[in-house]
Design an enzyme around this catalytic site. Structure first.
Site, mmCIF file in Angstrom:
data_model
loop_
_atom_site.group_PDB
_atom_site.id
_atom_site.type_symbol
_atom_site.label_atom_id
_atom_site.label_comp_id
_atom_site.label_asym_id
_atom_site.label_seq_id
_atom_site.Cartn_x
_atom_site.Cartn_y
_atom_site.Cartn_z
ATOM 1 N N ASP A 89 -10.946 -5.646 11.305
ATOM 2 C CA ASP A 89 -10.561 -4.235 11.308
ATOM 3 C C ASP A 89 -9.807 -3.961 10.002
ATOM 4 O OD1 ASP A 89 -8.317 -2.215 13.420
ATOM 5 O OD2 ASP A 89 -9.815 -1.668 11.886
ATOM 6 N N SER A 90 -10.553 -3.998 8.913
ATOM 7 C CA SER A 90 -9.901 -3.974 7.589
ATOM 8 C C SER A 90 -9.979 -2.580 6.978
ATOM 9 C CB SER A 90 -10.631 -4.947 6.655
ATOM 10 O OG SER A 90 -11.918 -4.425 6.355
ATOM 11 N N THR A 91 -9.260 -2.413 5.910
ATOM 12 C CA THR A 91 -9.438 -1.251 5.052
ATOM 13 C C THR A 91 -10.786 -1.411 4.347
ATOM 14 O OG1 THR A 91 -8.117 -2.550 3.484
ATOM 15 C CG2 THR A 91 -6.995 -0.736 4.615
ATOM 16 N N GLN A 116 0.826 -1.211 0.000
ATOM 17 C CA GLN A 116 0.000 0.000 0.000
ATOM 18 C C GLN A 116 0.864 1.266 0.000
ATOM 19 O OE1 GLN A 116 -3.587 -1.058 2.872
ATOM 20 N NE2 GLN A 116 -1.749 -2.147 3.602
ATOM 21 N N ASP A 149 -2.419 -12.904 4.809
ATOM 22 C CA ASP A 149 -3.762 -12.540 4.349
ATOM 23 C C ASP A 149 -4.805 -13.143 5.283
ATOM 24 O OD1 ASP A 149 -6.093 -13.687 2.103
ATOM 25 O OD2 ASP A 149 -5.758 -11.569 2.440
ATOM 26 N N GLY A 150 -5.700 -12.289 5.764
ATOM 27 C CA GLY A 150 -6.711 -12.771 6.709
ATOM 28 C C GLY A 150 -7.649 -13.798 6.119
ATOM 29 N N ASP A 156 -2.520 -1.012 12.966
ATOM 30 C CA ASP A 156 -2.058 0.075 13.827
ATOM 31 C C ASP A 156 -1.970 -0.354 15.291
ATOM 32 O OD1 ASP A 156 -5.181 0.873 12.839
ATOM 33 O OD2 ASP A 156 -4.861 0.529 14.972
HETATM 34 N N1 SAM Z 1 -9.799 1.535 11.199
HETATM 35 C C1 SAM Z 1 -9.530 1.438 9.781
HETATM 36 C C2 SAM Z 1 -10.814 1.511 8.989
HETATM 37 O O1 SAM Z 1 -11.884 1.475 9.607
HETATM 38 O O2 SAM Z 1 -10.727 1.640 7.773
HETATM 39 C C3 SAM Z 1 -8.736 0.190 9.493
HETATM 40 C C4 SAM Z 1 -7.386 0.310 10.084
HETATM 41 S S1 SAM Z 1 -6.236 -0.972 9.831
HETATM 42 C C5 SAM Z 1 -4.822 -0.016 9.498
HETATM 43 C C6 SAM Z 1 -6.659 -1.718 8.291
HETATM 44 C C7 SAM Z 1 -5.665 -2.812 7.993
HETATM 45 O O3 SAM Z 1 -6.253 -3.843 7.185
HETATM 46 C C8 SAM Z 1 -4.432 -2.346 7.207
HETATM 47 O O4 SAM Z 1 -3.302 -2.414 8.049
HETATM 48 C C9 SAM Z 1 -4.341 -3.308 6.028
HETATM 49 O O5 SAM Z 1 -3.006 -3.676 5.729
HETATM 50 C C10 SAM Z 1 -5.147 -4.478 6.544
HETATM 51 N N2 SAM Z 1 -5.635 -5.403 5.513
HETATM 52 C C11 SAM Z 1 -6.167 -5.089 4.313
HETATM 53 N N3 SAM Z 1 -6.470 -6.221 3.632
HETATM 54 C C12 SAM Z 1 -6.140 -7.265 4.438
HETATM 55 C C13 SAM Z 1 -6.205 -8.684 4.304
HETATM 56 N N4 SAM Z 1 -6.693 -9.255 3.190
HETATM 57 N N5 SAM Z 1 -5.768 -9.451 5.333
HETATM 58 C C14 SAM Z 1 -5.269 -8.881 6.462
HETATM 59 N N6 SAM Z 1 -5.164 -7.540 6.655
HETATM 60 C C15 SAM Z 1 -5.602 -6.744 5.639
#
Ligand code: SAM
Length: 281
Positions: A155-157, A30, A137-138, A85
């Site tokens: 808690d994903s993007t 990212q 990957d989750g 985070d």
């Molecule tokens: N609070 C934020 C929101 O509501 O959008 C989310 C914060 S957190 C930083 C989101 C995290 O999801 C990121 O660190 C990202 O790398 C992670 N992420 C995205 N796709 C993912 C996946 N397939 N598996 C695991 N983590 C993932």
């Protein structure tokens, strides 16, 4: 750069004044920025979308963690998908009954940024003996693990790029497989005023897979343009009905301070405005 403009929606955007750029670069997955703003403090931005700010993270992390963790009678094992985070991890670890939190974060670069720039948020949670951090990957994790969890927190993007798979039927079905009896799945499900289809999609998947699919709402200033929805899925319908006296007793016994969560706010969060009820019903 003196202003950051978030690019998440096609016709509305928010701008945040940038007092300092603490980091700007590419992780393996990212575009990442760490900015500072006079009112919000430090801000984590991924692919030009605000992820969390020190100023208002308490709303989201407290409500994503404590509503399911106080609804469940005795949560011991927690799975966090995403959450790089560390703010959610720190909240989950506050529960005395929690014996292990497995956190599956795709991007190790985000964790490194969090450890360097957001210690105020994760306060050593990554080093807690109950923390099991997996960089991966989750979706792949829940498809393959033989572990079981009382609570799963996504808690994903948003559903673009690597986060997209975390809004799919297949992912939710695998989450269900990984839940213990009376387990609860809660998901970051965007701002329904602008992301209605994302919420409608998740809830329809929940209702196809679980006995109960619903949502609760919070207001996070930097998840702009209205209330944010957190998706709720479980096979145990009694958990959303836990009475206020029980919640108050559990909250008192847990004995930690909050800035947003309370048993009253917990119960009230499930009272959905009609426009959001119509999206999920
Ligand atoms: N609070 C934020 C929101 O509501 O959008 C989310 C914060 S957190 C930083 C989101 C995290 O999801 C990121 O660190 C990202 O790398 C992670 N992420 C995205 N796709 C993912 C996946 N397939 N598996 C695991 N983590 C993932």
């Amino acid at each position: 750069m003196d202003w950051f403009t978030e690019i998440l929606h096609t016709d509305l955007a928010q701008r945040l004044r940038v007092d300092k750029v603490l980091y700007e670069g590419q992780t393996e997955f990212q575009d990442a920025k760490v900015l500072s703003n006079g009112r919000l403090g430090k801000i984590l931005v991924l692919d030009n979308v605000v992820q969390t700010t020190l100023g208002d993270e308490f709303v989201y992390h407290e409500m994503l963690a404590h509503v399911p963790l106080f609804s469940h009678p005795h949560p011991k094992t927690v799975l966090i998908i995403g959450g790089g985070d560390g703010g959610l991890l720190e909240e989950a670890l506050k529960h005395p009954s929690v014996e292990k939190v497995t956190m599956v974060e795709l991007d190790g670069g985000v964790v490194e940024l969090a450890k360097e720039h957001f210690v105020e948020l994760n306060q050593g949670a990554f080093d807690d003996h109950r923390t099991n951090l997996i960089i991966g990957d989750g979706a792949k994790f829940v498809a393959e693990t033989d572990e079981r969890f009382d609570v799963i927190l996504v808690d994903s993007t948003d559903p673009h790029g690597p986060g997209e798979v975390l809004f799919s039927r297949g992912f939710y079905a695998d989450c269900k497989r990984c839940l213990t009896e009376s387990g609860i799945l809660v998901t970051q499900n965007g701002v329904p005023f602008l992301q209605a289809s994302e919420l409608a999609g998740s809830i329809s998947h929940f209702r196809a897979l679980f006995n109960e699919g619903s949502a609760y709402v919070i207001t996070v200033p930097t998840y702009a343009f209205g209330m944010m929805a957190l998706g709720w899925a479980t096979d145990d319908k009694s958990l959303r009905q836990v009475d206020i006296a029980t919640l108050e007793d559990r909250f008192k016994k847990a004995a930690f301070a909050t800035n947003y969560y309370s048993p009253e706010v917990h119960k009230a969060a499930f009272a959905l405005p009609m426009y959001i009820k119509r999206i999920i019903d």
